[in-house]
Design an enzyme around this catalytic site. Structure first.
Site, mmCIF file in Angstrom:
data_model
loop_
_atom_site.group_PDB
_atom_site.id
_atom_site.type_symbol
_atom_site.label_atom_id
_atom_site.label_comp_id
_atom_site.label_asym_id
_atom_site.label_seq_id
_atom_site.Cartn_x
_atom_site.Cartn_y
_atom_site.Cartn_z
ATOM 1 N N HIS A 257 0.838 -1.197 0.000
ATOM 2 C CA HIS A 257 0.000 0.000 0.000
ATOM 3 C C HIS A 257 0.879 1.255 0.000
ATOM 4 C CE1 HIS A 257 -3.762 2.223 1.108
ATOM 5 N NE2 HIS A 257 -2.891 3.044 1.670
ATOM 6 N N GLU A 258 1.839 1.293 0.899
ATOM 7 C CA GLU A 258 2.702 2.482 0.988
ATOM 8 C C GLU A 258 3.635 2.568 -0.219
ATOM 9 O OE1 GLU A 258 1.733 4.599 3.070
ATOM 10 O OE2 GLU A 258 0.479 3.251 4.271
ATOM 11 N N HIS A 261 1.750 4.589 -2.701
ATOM 12 C CA HIS A 261 1.867 6.037 -2.419
ATOM 13 C C HIS A 261 3.278 6.532 -2.762
ATOM 14 C CE1 HIS A 261 -2.000 6.746 -0.543
ATOM 15 N NE2 HIS A 261 -1.811 5.828 0.395
ATOM 16 N N GLU A 287 -4.672 7.542 -3.360
ATOM 17 C CA GLU A 287 -5.189 6.268 -2.872
ATOM 18 C C GLU A 287 -5.388 5.283 -4.019
ATOM 19 O OE1 GLU A 287 -5.210 6.063 0.301
ATOM 20 O OE2 GLU A 287 -6.313 4.212 0.760
#
Lengths: 492, 492
Positions: A257-258, A261, A287
């Site tokens: 997830h990170e 980003h 997102e």
């Protein structure tokens, strides 16, 4: 062009100081000695004063008035659009209100943490009432006659409206509730992973998948923190993850997830570094990157097959009997109370609940005193189970205590955008499943970088997604993807 | 008191921003991704502009003029003394000169590093000439009719003069040269440690000795960096060390050295936090703390006995046959070329050489073109060996390239102060040798905290040492300590 050049030089220094603020935040969560909290608050407060003074500096208004936009290229006009918007927000907000909000939300966050620990809603409500009152004042100052909620939303997702998001959510909700109910009625009940997974091995794997998904270590690093996050823009974009030795998926999927980003920030055109275009254009588009890496790619059958094998090598076992059971465990749908632990099916229902409630709060149609009851009723309706205690209900998220109203819907916007991008990505990168089956996603990152990431803040959020996909973003691709994926997994 | 209160509030924010600058420096040396160097320079440049504007802010001058010093207590008057001095320095320096110095020294540091790597003095001399010219201009702007070198020295050691330091160094030098020569003529030739000492064990020991010497982990942390350093004041004081698996003493004694600096900052009265009194009063007094921890305590026979045993436990061996051989190895005197690797006897000779040369450069009595020859002649005279190559001679230190003229003598001042403090400490803490023989120095830290550290910037440097010792600082105690210690070790 003197006004434009002077404005950009001033802006570059402001962006550099904003990056410094980001470093302090990163340090606070990863490296700072425990006893330094008060001094760190003083340091960040002093820097915030400097940033506030620059954002409201009257010279910015003068330069903006003097700039000849007709003489600028696309990039220059986009820079001016961003500066104009943030300057307008900054000068509309009275200094006393900003100071009040900072003071009250800082206090509210502490009270919220106490209330959540004690399951004591009543302890939180008075300060939340104050926060809502100040946020409505803020919205009124910013709205310039428009909808109050839109004025807040604008800070996170420029161009989006509560009406548009609300209509989309209303279309999505029945399909998601229906899918959820069919899954819960299915005879298939996949098991969660079991076993012990030492922290060192988790971090080795986390670094490996970050590399395989194209994270650039020359311009970033990975550390552990209580809550995973991404920090920084330009050539210094750091990510964190968390480790639970009984549950390795949290570490791995938080990392992916990170990485999403982080790859977005790292992928932006270097020419935009330390300018308003040099960061992700909105929370929703940000997102979309984290979600497509985590879900559409990371939780795919192809990637899970590789991950199952690799976990066997690293830990001696992967916590499941075979790759199919592992894939089912990774995508297990369960009726939990907590948003941050939710699966892909439940997650957006959590968001819709919060969006509808906070929209009513800001509109003044729902009283803070009635919030818990409204939460519990909606939760029971959409999730099929009752809230067992406030810490698992209305007190679970930090957002409202710190004044983040208008932020929640960007999570689901991100999922919707990710659904759209995934459709376009599959068409553009035919090798995708083969890549993922080898544990790699660099070709996907290359496509995302070229079509989304490198543009930074050049276009508005929805236009950014539309340019990449070739169609205006809508909820259809996400819902179809969920139906297909979970229909197959649960034999619906 | 309005002017005083306003001034202190302003100053507190400036000190907080200066701390932020310190965090960026720490991060750069320990955590920053390699590819972020240019952006970090931009970030630090933007923050430096903010700090410069605050230091030269005309309101500071107005507040200083309006303060009624007679109505202040000792602490208030000391605050005003510091603010007055740094404001006077800031406003005397033309902005163009500051900017030129920043630009030229940044370039000079890069050229110095290339020149050192290539042993090419000629490559460095043109930019060094420019640095010296700018530093002389800076000194002239600051001096207000006083000695040029004193004006530079004042930034590191307020109240000290080149004349006073020069006279003291002239008294010390013959005794040190004589001691050195007698040692070199001695039949005793202790061996260095030998063996392999894994990095993990070195860091375990480094943390242990830091704890035993009173370093406060709630307000600090220990990391690795290329060059060890201490960063930060108040409640966030971080130290670093370096590790060489073939040579464990560098890690351990670098740690003790930085623990001295760190304990000083951590020991300052919390009421002084984020004020001009809330940091070490001068480089010399700072160095007295690092040196007494490293040398008088850390390299004592008592502590070496404990360390020998503990290294045996951690590494399976301590690299020497017995505790006496270990003690002799820790204090081995050797004719090296490099200041940072020098023993207690040679170290101050390195400093005197640099002090005399830089004093001549700033006075305009020595040309940069003649610097290497002057260095080599003096080195041969004082050290009894020739410089073998420029990287081991005139090019070895970074200081001059970055404009640090006036800094070198504070190292020896620190040693002199440490000698004085050690005399007073031994009298005040009779258990000292017993404590050190158990590997502990907390009672010594308690005495130093109470008599030196907690006062921060309250008194001038020499007065700070005099209050602790009960006598005005002079070189006698250090020279006597060296004679006694090395006389015994080398059977002189």
């Amino acid at each position: 062009m003197v006004a434009f050049d002077d404005l950009m030089a001033f802006q570059r220094e402001t962006e550099a100081l904003a990056q410094v603020m980001g470093r302090l935040g990163w340090d606070q969560e990863t490296m700072m000695p425990k006893g330094a909290a008060q001094q760190r608050a003083d340091e960040m407060g002093a820097l915030e004063s400097v940033l506030h003074a620059r954002r409201t500096d009257s010279r910015v208004g003068d330069w903006l008035a003097a700039v000849d936009e007709g003489a600028l290229d696309d990039v220059g006009r986009a820079q001016i659009r961003h500066i104009r918007r943030s300057h307008a927000r900054a000068v509309r907000l009275p200094d006393t209100l900003s100071a009040q909000l900072a003071r009250v939300t800082s206090r509210a966050q502490g009270i919220w943490a106490e209330a959540r620990a004690a399951d004591d809603v009543a302890h939180f409500l008075p300060v939340l009432t104050e926060v809502v009152r100040l946020k409505r004042e803020e919205a009124a100052a910013l709205a310039d006659g428009r909808d109050l909620y839109d004025a807040l939303l604008d800070d996170y997702e420029p161009g989006a409206t509560a009406e548009g998001i609300g209509a989309m959510f209303d279309r999505m909700r029945p399909r998601l509730v229906d899918l959820r109910e069919r899954i819960m009625g299915s005879a298939r009940t996949p098991a969660a992973l079991s076993g012990n997974f030492p922290a060192e091995g988790q971090m080795v794997l986390a670094r490996e998948v970050a590399s395989h998904f194209g994270y650039d270590w020359r311009h970033g690093r990975l550390d552990r923190s209580v809550h995973p996050f991404t920090s920084g823009s330009g050539t210094d974009v750091r990510i964190t993850t968390r480790v639970d030795t009984a549950e390795p998926l949290g570490c791995l999927y938080s990392t992916l997830h990170e990485v999403g980003h982080g790859a977005y920030e790292q992928g932006i055109d270097p020419a935009f570094r330390l300018t308003p275009l040099g960061q992700g254009v909105s929370m929703g588009v940000h997102e979309s990157q984290s979600r497509i890496y985590e879900n559409q790619l990371g939780r795919s059958r192809a990637f899970c097959g590789w991950l199952f094998g690799r976990m066997g090598e690293v830990f001696g076992q992967a916590g499941a009997g075979d790759a199919d059971a592992f894939y089912a465990a990774v995508n297990r749908v369960h009726s939990g109370h907590i948003r941050t632990e939710a699966d892909e099916v439940h997650y957006n229902l959590h968001i819709m609940l919060r969006f509808d409630l906070e929209r009513e709060l800001i509109a003044g149609r729902l009283e803070v005193a009635d919030l818990e009851e409204a939460w519990n009723a909606r939760f029971a309706a959409d999730f099929g189970v009752a809230v067992d205690r406030p810490a698992n209900g209305v007190l679970q998220d930090v957002h409202w205590s710190v004044g983040l109203f208008g932020y929640f819907p960007t999570y689901t916007l991100g999922n919707v955008y990710a659904g759209c991008l995934y459709t376009a990505l599959r068409a553009a990168v035919p090798s995708l499943d083969n890549d993922l089956a080898r544990g790699h996603a660099e070709p996907a990152t290359a496509w995302l970088r070229d079509h989304v990431q490198r543009h930074g803040g050049l276009s508005e959020p929805a236009a950014t997604i539309e340019r990449a996909c070739g169609f205006a973003p809508h909820e259809g691709p996400l819902l179809d993807y969920l139906d297909a994926k979970f229909g197959a997994l649960y034999d619906l």
